[in-house]
Design an enzyme around this catalytic site. Structure first.
Site, PDB file in Angstrom:
ATOM      1  N   GLU A 115       0.807  -1.434  -0.222  1.00 54.07           N
ATOM      2  CA  GLU A 115       0.141   0.102  -0.142  1.00 54.07           C
ATOM      3  C   GLU A 115       1.137   1.577   0.092  1.00 54.07           C
ATOM      4  OE1 GLU A 115      -2.765  -0.053   3.515  1.00 54.07           O
ATOM      5  OE2 GLU A 115      -3.538  -2.454   2.472  1.00 54.07           O
ATOM      6  N   GLU A 182      -8.996   1.543  -4.713  1.00 53.88           N
ATOM      7  CA  GLU A 182      -9.974   1.208  -3.822  1.00 53.88           C
ATOM      8  C   GLU A 182      -9.999   2.535  -3.194  1.00 53.88           C
ATOM      9  OE1 GLU A 182      -8.485  -1.769  -0.405  1.00 53.88           O
ATOM     10  OE2 GLU A 182     -10.438  -1.143   1.077  1.00 53.88           O
TER      11      GLU A 182
END
Ligand code: KIV
Length: 280
Positions: A115, A182
């Site tokens: 991430e 996301e």
């Protein structure tokens, strides 16, 4: 057909949508693989949906390795992507390469996911230089929930949307071969998808991405603790499981299970059985 980094890149070029699902165990991975899903992600979401934590922060390298090995045994054709858990790469570029290497060498993953944007480009470059394909993850990155103040949609303002586009270009330049987007506005995901040559995989990022990913417990309605807006339930499997468990309990208690067809018969005749009963 085996899915590889090249086949999923070709899918973007051919405008053939890429499908990804999370998987954490052998039998589910096998069913998904047989259904023809392109990629299986051993997400650190396993901390929540498999292990019952409130968030993904407690997930360890051992957890991801254990579940990736199981998924790999069930995946014949799918590309297997293992998530790098919290603090397995943020701590240093060295840790990032060592832990990415473990996910490939020990767990058998084909690619790793981590991430972040600009803050992790060095890490992405170093892992890529070690010949390990990297999937980046931008937008609502759950390992940053304490920094975000919760599970919140990202990139809603011009400034934050600019940062997202910039981060996407930076992770691509650093060598990422795939990027998960996301919980960001669909229009921003569409811009990123147009600007990048690598495929984008959306989750709560609209239909303009090159592919989609869902957590399988969400799409099968098996995990009631959280219900994000972007989830579509494709099958009421949670309900079907509860009904099956209840039927088993009921039939076991009332004696209708096991029936004769579920039992084994031995080779003893009635006289021998009677003798055995007496002896006991
Ligand atoms: O951990 C996970 O399952 C993920 C997906 C939601 C993309 O990161």
């Amino acid at each position: 057909m085996k899915n590889t980094v090249s086949t999923i890149l070709k899918q973007k070029q051919d405008r053939d949508k890429i499908t990804m699902l999370t998987a954490y165990d052998y039998s589910t991975a096998k069913l998904m693989d047989e259904a023809g899903v392109n990629c299986l992600l051993i997400g650190d979401s396993l901390g929540m949906v498999m292990l019952g934590y409130e968030d993904t922060l407690s997930v360890t390298m051992a957890d991801i390795i254990h579940h990736t090995k199981a998924v790999k045994r069930g995946a014949k054709n799918a590309l297997v992507i293992a998530d790098m858990p919290f603090m397995s790469y943020q701590s240093s570029v060295y840790d990032a390469v060592v832990n990415a290497g473990r996910l490939i060498k020990e767990a058998g993953a084909h690619m790793v996911k981590l991430e972040g944007g600009a803050a992790v480009t060095e890490h992405i470059r170093a892992i890529t230089d070690a010949s390990i394909p990297v999937c980046a993850h931008l937008g609502l990155t759950p390992q940053s929930i304490n920094a975000f103040g919760g599970f919140k949609v990202q990139g809603k303002t011009l400034e934050t949307a600019r940062t997202l586009v910039d981060d996407a270009l930076k992770v691509e330049a650093a060598g990422a071969v795939l990027v998960v987007l996301e919980a960001i506005p669909a229009a921003i995901a569409e811009i990123i998808t147009e600007k990048l040559t690598i495929p984008t995989i959306g989750i709560g990022a609209g239909a303009g991405c090159d592919g989609q990913v869902l957590v399988y417990q969400d799409m099968l309605n098996m995990y009631g603790n959280m219900k994000p807006k972007f989830v579509k339930v494709f099958g009421e499997v949670g309900e079907a499981m509860t009904a099956a468990f209840s039927a088993y309990i009921e039939e076991t208690k009332n004696g209708t299970f096991p029936a004769e067809e579920h039992a084994f018969s031995g080779q003893l005749n009635e006289a021998e059985l009677a003798e055995l009963r007496k002896a006991l």
